[in-house]
Enzyme design. Structure first.
Site, PDB file in Angstrom:
ATOM      1  N   TRP A 197      41.390  53.278  45.323  1.00  0.00           N
ATOM      2  CA  TRP A 197      40.751  52.457  44.294  1.00  0.00           C
ATOM      3  C   TRP A 197      39.696  53.252  43.540  1.00  0.00           C
ATOM      4  CZ3 TRP A 197      43.936  48.984  43.205  1.00  0.00           C
ATOM      5  CH2 TRP A 197      44.642  48.292  44.192  1.00  0.00           C
ATOM      6  N   ASP A 240      31.974  49.111  43.349  1.00  0.00           N
ATOM      7  CA  ASP A 240      33.133  48.245  43.530  1.00  0.00           C
ATOM      8  C   ASP A 240      33.059  47.688  44.952  1.00  0.00           C
ATOM      9  OD1 ASP A 240      35.594  47.098  43.987  1.00  0.00           O
ATOM     10  OD2 ASP A 240      36.786  48.868  43.486  1.00  0.00           O
ATOM     11  N   LYS A 269      39.865  39.407  47.914  1.00  0.00           N
ATOM     12  CA  LYS A 269      39.685  40.094  49.193  1.00  0.00           C
ATOM     13  C   LYS A 269      38.723  39.319  50.114  1.00  0.00           C
ATOM     14  CE  LYS A 269      42.285  43.554  47.829  1.00  0.00           C
ATOM     15  NZ  LYS A 269      41.773  44.473  46.833  1.00  0.00           N
TER      16      LYS A 269
HETATM   17  C1  LIG Z   1      42.136  45.427  45.748  1.00  0.00           C
HETATM   18  C2  LIG Z   1      41.085  46.296  45.239  1.00  0.00           C
HETATM   19  C3  LIG Z   1      40.970  46.598  43.866  1.00  0.00           C
HETATM   20  C4  LIG Z   1      41.955  46.122  42.833  1.00  0.00           C
HETATM   21  O1  LIG Z   1      41.872  44.794  42.640  1.00  0.00           O
HETATM   22  P1  LIG Z   1      42.793  44.044  41.573  1.00  0.00           P
HETATM   23  O2  LIG Z   1      42.135  42.708  41.548  1.00  0.00           O
HETATM   24  O3  LIG Z   1      44.172  44.034  42.138  1.00  0.00           O
HETATM   25  O4  LIG Z   1      42.717  44.764  40.298  1.00  0.00           O
HETATM   26  C5  LIG Z   1      39.923  47.389  43.474  1.00  0.00           C
HETATM   27  N1  LIG Z   1      39.037  47.879  44.345  1.00  0.00           N
HETATM   28  C6  LIG Z   1      39.110  47.613  45.665  1.00  0.00           C
HETATM   29  C7  LIG Z   1      38.095  48.193  46.591  1.00  0.00           C
HETATM   30  C8  LIG Z   1      40.140  46.815  46.144  1.00  0.00           C
HETATM   31  O5  LIG Z   1      40.225  46.551  47.452  1.00  0.00           O
END
Ligand SMILES: *Cc1c(COP(=O)(O)O)cnc(C)c1O
Length: 361
Positions: free
Chosen positions: A102, A169, A193
């Protein structure tokens, strides 16, 4: 029968959230209308949005500290793009820490804008640890890191001190542990998540860092426009926001992030203790960087895969197959996963040990 859901995302949410969400689809707030058919500008939905934005700041300890919370459409991947759009100056540069897939995707988007410095990377070790000794260029417009690496199972336990804006993030560990969130200038997290269903992304941004790039932004990608519109610049993803609100209310009632952190620590300790004790399993990442959300592990002998797989499936466990870039297994223990489910997995690992060791002698 309800499964023990270890899915990495979309993932388990509290059962009461599923029940309240289902009720709101049929009749929202006793209005005689479904939440799916009301205007996002209705009084009832504006109340949802206002409460969700306020509660997100409250849970992070950021109320009244110059931050705004937004619930935007789309996933965290769009923030990979919005962050450089909103923070990277024309002819400026950005600094990134590369800790996994990511982080890498975020770097790819930043590179399209301008100079992007990767301060450190653990790619050569297949991201089995978090780089520690690195220098952040003081002339960068911001520094971007990923607090929890969902795929590889590592988690940053501390964050660098820096005078430039710190962007994180937190998609896979938002609201899971107490951190001094005031050290961050921008936090984002895809809902699916640890907060809600897919379809919305929480962005928490310190307003004072915005509007400094000298770049003209497409409106839909402009955080300032979203703030001005109170997170309703266009039709927001009404239902994912509502479900996220219910999850945040559940967390608040439990005692907030501090209370869930205690449970998350207990769950992670239970599973990692077994991974380390049981000779038939191997943890894939450095112990000090282990994620409390996503535990990645391998079988000591891959030939035993069918035996282990049959045991966990029989126990009602779902979603522990590892990501293809790591292999093996990944147990995602998000906030809503009860410790009882972790105990079921540990019991399965112990049954497996007995079975496999029995066949050896
Ligand atoms: C799943 C995830 C993403 C991507 O998320 P989307 O909503 O599918 O774009 C980005 N960063 C992390 C750390 C993730 O676990």
């Amino acid at each position: 029968m309800k499964k023990h859901n270890y899915s990495a995302g979309p993932c388990i949410l509290p059962q009461e959230v599923f029940e309240k969400s289902a009720a709101a689809i049929l009749d929202f707030n006793h209005s005689g209308l479904s939440i799916l058919e009301i205007s996002h500008r209705s009084k009832d939905f504006i109340a949802v949005m206002d409460e969700a934005r306020a509660l997100a700041l409250d849970l992070l300890g950021l109320t009244g500290k110059g931050y705004q919370a937004l619930f935007l459409s789309s996933g965290a991947s769009l923030e990979f793009l919005m962050v450089p759009y909103n923070l990277m100056k024309v002819d400026g540069k950005a600094a990134y820490l590369d800790t996994g897939t990511w982080a890498n995707n975020a770097i790819t988007e930043a590179k399209a804008f301008g100079e992007t410095v990767i301060v450190a990377s653990s790619k050569n070790d297949n991201y089995t640890h978090i780089p520690k000794d690195y220098v952040i260029p003081t002339d960068a417009d911001y520094f971007h890191c990923t607090s929890n690496n969902t795929i590889f199972g590592t988690q940053m336990k501390s964050f660098p001190k820096t005078d430039i804006p710190l962007v994180c993030d937190m998609s896979s560990d938002i609201f899971s542990r107490v951190i001094d969130f005031t050290q961050f200038d921008l936090i984002y997290a895809g809902a699916q998540k640890n907060m809600g269903p897919a379809g919305t992304t929480l962005v928490v941004v310190k307003e004072s860092i915005l509007g400094k790039t000298g770049r003209s932004l497409p409106s839909i990608l402009d955080y300032q426009k979203h703030i001005k519109a109170e997170s309703m610049y266009n039709t927001p993803p009404v239902f994912p926001i509502y479900v996220s609100l219910l999850t945040m209310q559940w967390l608040k009632e439990k005692g907030g992030v501090a209370a869930i952190e205690i449970e998350n620590n207990a769950k992670a300790a239970l599973l990692y203790t077994e991974i380390d004790r049981n000779p038939y399993f191997i943890g894939t990442v450095n112990q000090e960087d282990r994620s409390n959300m996503n535990a990645t592990f391998l079988l000591e002998d891959e030939a035993h895969t069918p035996v282990f797989d049959a045991l966990w499936k029989e126990a009602g466990i779902s979603g522990i197959t590892g990501h293809r870039s790591v292999g093996g297994y990944r147990a995602s223990m998000y906030n809503a996963l009860p410790i009882e489910s972790v105990q079921v997995l540990v019991d399965v690992m112990q049954d497996f040990e007995k079975k496999v060791s029995g066949t050896k002698f």
